[in-house]
Design a protein around this motif. Sequence first.
Motif, PDB file in Angstrom:
ATOM      1  N   TYR A 230      30.657  22.086  22.242  1.00 15.48           N
ATOM      2  CA  TYR A 230      31.486  20.916  21.913  1.00 15.48           C
ATOM      3  C   TYR A 230      32.149  21.070  20.548  1.00 15.48           C
ATOM      4  CZ  TYR A 230      29.688  19.049  26.191  1.00 15.48           C
ATOM      5  OH  TYR A 230      29.399  18.886  27.517  1.00 15.48           O
ATOM      6  N   MET A 231      31.461  21.740  19.615  1.00 13.24           N
ATOM      7  CA  MET A 231      32.118  21.998  18.324  1.00 13.24           C
ATOM      8  C   MET A 231      33.287  22.963  18.529  1.00 13.24           C
ATOM      9  SD  MET A 231      29.309  21.947  15.299  1.00 13.24           S
ATOM     10  CE  MET A 231      28.122  23.148  15.854  1.00 13.24           C
ATOM     11  N   ALA A 232      33.093  23.956  19.414  1.00 15.18           N
ATOM     12  CA  ALA A 232      34.171  24.921  19.686  1.00 15.18           C
ATOM     13  C   ALA A 232      35.380  24.203  20.279  1.00 15.18           C
ATOM     14  CB  ALA A 232      33.663  26.005  20.636  1.00 15.18           C
ATOM     15  N   ARG A 233      35.108  23.239  21.167  1.00 16.52           N
ATOM     16  CA  ARG A 233      36.195  22.476  21.778  1.00 16.52           C
ATOM     17  C   ARG A 233      36.966  21.686  20.709  1.00 16.52           C
ATOM     18  NH1 ARG A 233      34.887  18.760  27.038  1.00 16.52           N
ATOM     19  NH2 ARG A 233      33.591  20.516  27.611  1.00 16.52           N
ATOM     20  N   ILE A 234      36.225  21.129  19.754  1.00 14.26           N
ATOM     21  CA  ILE A 234      36.870  20.379  18.669  1.00 14.26           C
ATOM     22  C   ILE A 234      37.734  21.318  17.823  1.00 14.26           C
ATOM     23  CG2 ILE A 234      36.449  19.064  16.534  1.00 14.26           C
ATOM     24  CD1 ILE A 234      33.789  18.102  17.996  1.00 14.26           C
ATOM     25  N   VAL A 235      37.163  22.470  17.450  1.00 13.77           N
ATOM     26  CA  VAL A 235      37.920  23.441  16.634  1.00 13.77           C
ATOM     27  C   VAL A 235      39.245  23.778  17.327  1.00 13.77           C
ATOM     28  CG1 VAL A 235      37.941  25.813  15.721  1.00 13.77           C
ATOM     29  CG2 VAL A 235      35.879  24.402  15.488  1.00 13.77           C
ATOM     30  N   ASP A 236      39.175  23.968  18.656  1.00 17.29           N
ATOM     31  CA  ASP A 236      40.395  24.273  19.438  1.00 17.29           C
ATOM     32  C   ASP A 236      41.439  23.176  19.359  1.00 17.29           C
ATOM     33  OD1 ASP A 236      39.891  26.688  20.468  1.00 17.29           O
ATOM     34  OD2 ASP A 236      39.109  25.980  22.409  1.00 17.29           O
ATOM     35  N   GLY A 237      40.989  21.935  19.236  1.00 11.72           N
ATOM     36  CA  GLY A 237      41.915  20.795  19.286  1.00 11.72           C
ATOM     37  C   GLY A 237      42.394  20.314  17.930  1.00 11.72           C
ATOM     38  N   LEU A 238      41.958  20.978  16.852  1.00 13.04           N
ATOM     39  CA  LEU A 238      42.304  20.479  15.516  1.00 13.04           C
ATOM     40  C   LEU A 238      43.663  20.974  15.037  1.00 13.04           C
ATOM     41  CD1 LEU A 238      38.938  20.732  13.543  1.00 13.04           C
ATOM     42  CD2 LEU A 238      40.041  18.675  14.441  1.00 13.04           C
ATOM     43  N   THR A 239      44.309  20.165  14.227  1.00 12.73           N
ATOM     44  CA  THR A 239      45.528  20.539  13.517  1.00 12.73           C
ATOM     45  C   THR A 239      45.134  21.578  12.482  1.00 12.73           C
ATOM     46  OG1 THR A 239      46.250  18.246  13.714  1.00 12.73           O
ATOM     47  CG2 THR A 239      47.405  19.618  12.089  1.00 12.73           C
ATOM     48  N   ARG A 240      45.685  22.795  12.581  1.00 16.77           N
ATOM     49  CA  ARG A 240      45.232  23.861  11.675  1.00 16.77           C
ATOM     50  C   ARG A 240      46.197  24.129  10.535  1.00 16.77           C
ATOM     51  NH1 ARG A 240      40.865  26.384  14.294  1.00 16.77           N
ATOM     52  NH2 ARG A 240      40.479  27.496  12.352  1.00 16.77           N
ATOM     53  N   HIS A 241      47.387  23.555  10.605  1.00 18.64           N
ATOM     54  CA  HIS A 241      48.350  23.682   9.520  1.00 18.64           C
ATOM     55  C   HIS A 241      48.944  22.323   9.249  1.00 18.64           C
ATOM     56  CE1 HIS A 241      48.133  28.013  10.286  1.00 18.64           C
ATOM     57  NE2 HIS A 241      48.517  28.120   9.021  1.00 18.64           N
ATOM     58  N   ASN A 242      49.063  21.977   8.000  1.00 15.35           N
ATOM     59  CA  ASN A 242      49.692  20.704   7.650  1.00 15.35           C
ATOM     60  C   ASN A 242      50.281  20.826   6.253  1.00 15.35           C
ATOM     61  OD1 ASN A 242      50.333  17.960   8.179  1.00 15.35           O
ATOM     62  ND2 ASN A 242      48.615  17.299   6.912  1.00 15.35           N
ATOM     63  N   ASP A 243      51.400  20.155   6.021  1.00 11.29           N
ATOM     64  CA  ASP A 243      51.945  20.078   4.668  1.00 11.29           C
ATOM     65  C   ASP A 243      52.147  21.481   4.071  1.00 11.29           C
ATOM     66  OD1 ASP A 243      52.846  18.676   2.510  1.00 11.29           O
ATOM     67  OD2 ASP A 243      50.872  18.281   1.651  1.00 11.29           O
ATOM     68  N   GLY A 244      52.542  22.433   4.935  1.00 11.76           N
ATOM     69  CA  GLY A 244      52.846  23.772   4.440  1.00 11.76           C
ATOM     70  C   GLY A 244      51.651  24.638   4.125  1.00 11.76           C
ATOM     71  N   ARG A 245      50.481  24.247   4.587  1.00 12.39           N
ATOM     72  CA  ARG A 245      49.305  25.044   4.258  1.00 12.39           C
ATOM     73  C   ARG A 245      48.270  24.982   5.379  1.00 12.39           C
ATOM     74  NH1 ARG A 245      47.256  25.730  -1.881  1.00 12.39           N
ATOM     75  NH2 ARG A 245      45.737  27.317  -1.411  1.00 12.39           N
ATOM     76  N   LYS A 246      47.444  26.017   5.449  1.00  5.75           N
ATOM     77  CA  LYS A 246      46.357  26.043   6.421  1.00  5.75           C
ATOM     78  C   LYS A 246      45.340  24.934   6.114  1.00  5.75           C
ATOM     79  CE  LYS A 246      42.958  29.487   7.797  1.00  5.75           C
ATOM     80  NZ  LYS A 246      42.628  30.904   7.618  1.00  5.75           N
ATOM     81  N   VAL A 247      44.798  24.315   7.148  1.00  8.60           N
ATOM     82  CA  VAL A 247      43.740  23.307   6.974  1.00  8.60           C
ATOM     83  C   VAL A 247      42.435  23.950   7.446  1.00  8.60           C
ATOM     84  CG1 VAL A 247      42.927  20.985   7.575  1.00  8.60           C
ATOM     85  CG2 VAL A 247      45.385  21.452   7.465  1.00  8.60           C
ATOM     86  N   PRO A 248      41.634  24.496   6.540  1.00 12.02           N
ATOM     87  CA  PRO A 248      40.434  25.223   6.978  1.00 12.02           C
ATOM     88  C   PRO A 248      39.358  24.284   7.554  1.00 12.02           C
ATOM     89  CG  PRO A 248      40.972  25.685   4.657  1.00 12.02           C
ATOM     90  CD  PRO A 248      41.806  24.525   5.085  1.00 12.02           C
TER      91      PRO A 248
END
Length: 362
Positions: free
Chosen positions: A234-252
């Motif tokens: 379920y954590m893997a599923r969440i990671v897949d669904g997250l916004t990974r870039h925002n405001d010109g930068r990676k969101v770790p």
Amino acid sequence: MSQQPTTPTSELKNDRYLRALSKQPVDATPVWMMRQAGRYLPEYKATRAQAGDFMSLCRNAELACEVTMQPLRRFDLDAAILFSDILTIPDAMGLGLYFEAGEGPKFSNPIQSQADVDKIGIPDPEGELQYVMNAVRTIRKELKGEVPLIGFSGSPWTLATYMIEGGSSKAFTKIKKMAFAQPAVLHKLMEKLADSVTSYLNAQIAAGAQSVMIFDTWGGVLSPRDYNEFSLQYMARIVDGLTRHNDGRKVPVTLFTKNGGMWLEDIAATGCDAVGLDWTINIDEARRRIGDKVALQGNMDPSMLYASPQRIEQEVADILASYGQGSGHVFNLGHGIHLDVPPENAGVFIDAVHRLSRPYHR
Ligand code: 1CP
């Protein structure tokens, strides 16, 4: 434009924390502390008293911002973390969160049956949980680009333990009974939680969180097979669904399973950017096993903050040496700071990380 724009991430004055999570070079190892706002600080106790109780503090954006900023005024921290709690999601699902004086969290309507699971909806992050997004927006403004803001959530498994046990637990018999006797019911709950966490974290990112962390505090009470089935997938599923870039930068994204040292490779394989470590594993072993796949966060025993300044500095030196040369390490405690730690000792810890880590980044 009537709305004041938040400072773009690219203009951060101190971006060591974000750089380390992307394994980019840094001048010193970044550090923050799990539960860095809280009862070990007298100023936190004063603001909490002003709010009345813990949830009123979380619901008041100005006061939640104030307690987020308190540790940053005292210490040279490289990140701020949203002041809130993982139990906001179950509360928004209608479970009735309350705190009894001197005790942990409790729910007045815990999940006991399939009918209870069926009743639950996915909370609207800008509806029932808007107070959290308001806190994120207020904190981002107040930070003025000094350090990045970390948003967070509990993992589906960890949230479910509180929802089914009705509060904190030691043996987790109720949730394990459901896992083993009625697995389909628990999976249904996990799916709803995974969807809720994904939209909650994406809303935090849209509101200004520059990195997110998922706390799987209780994943370590499962067998390896059950960990995979009920927590990690379920954590893997969440990671897949997250916004990974925002405001010109990676969101770790950082995943932290307490007592999860056996499963580091599997956690790293979810696609997260960093794995949080508790203190029951040596960080050199973790680095060897994961290679350069992800960054590592951790991992001093929080009880070390009871020791003398010399002992704390020695421990920091040992962990830095254990990680070794180069970026990819965010220093932290292996779990939350204890409430009776002298604040000065936290200062000794943070300064030691910065001072002693510079040779590892030349
Ligand atoms: O003032 C008080 O008496 C309330 C104590 C408190 C605080 C300060 C609670 C109740 N939550 C918090 C804040 C909190 N919780 C933060 C703030 C940000 C910061 O680090 O400064 C965070 C990240 C959390 C996350 C959290 N809440 C977790 C995951 C991390 C962990 O510690 O393992 C968990 C399991 C909770 C549940 C919870 N909320 C509060 C308590 C006392 C607990 C733990 C209960 C238990 O042990 O089961």
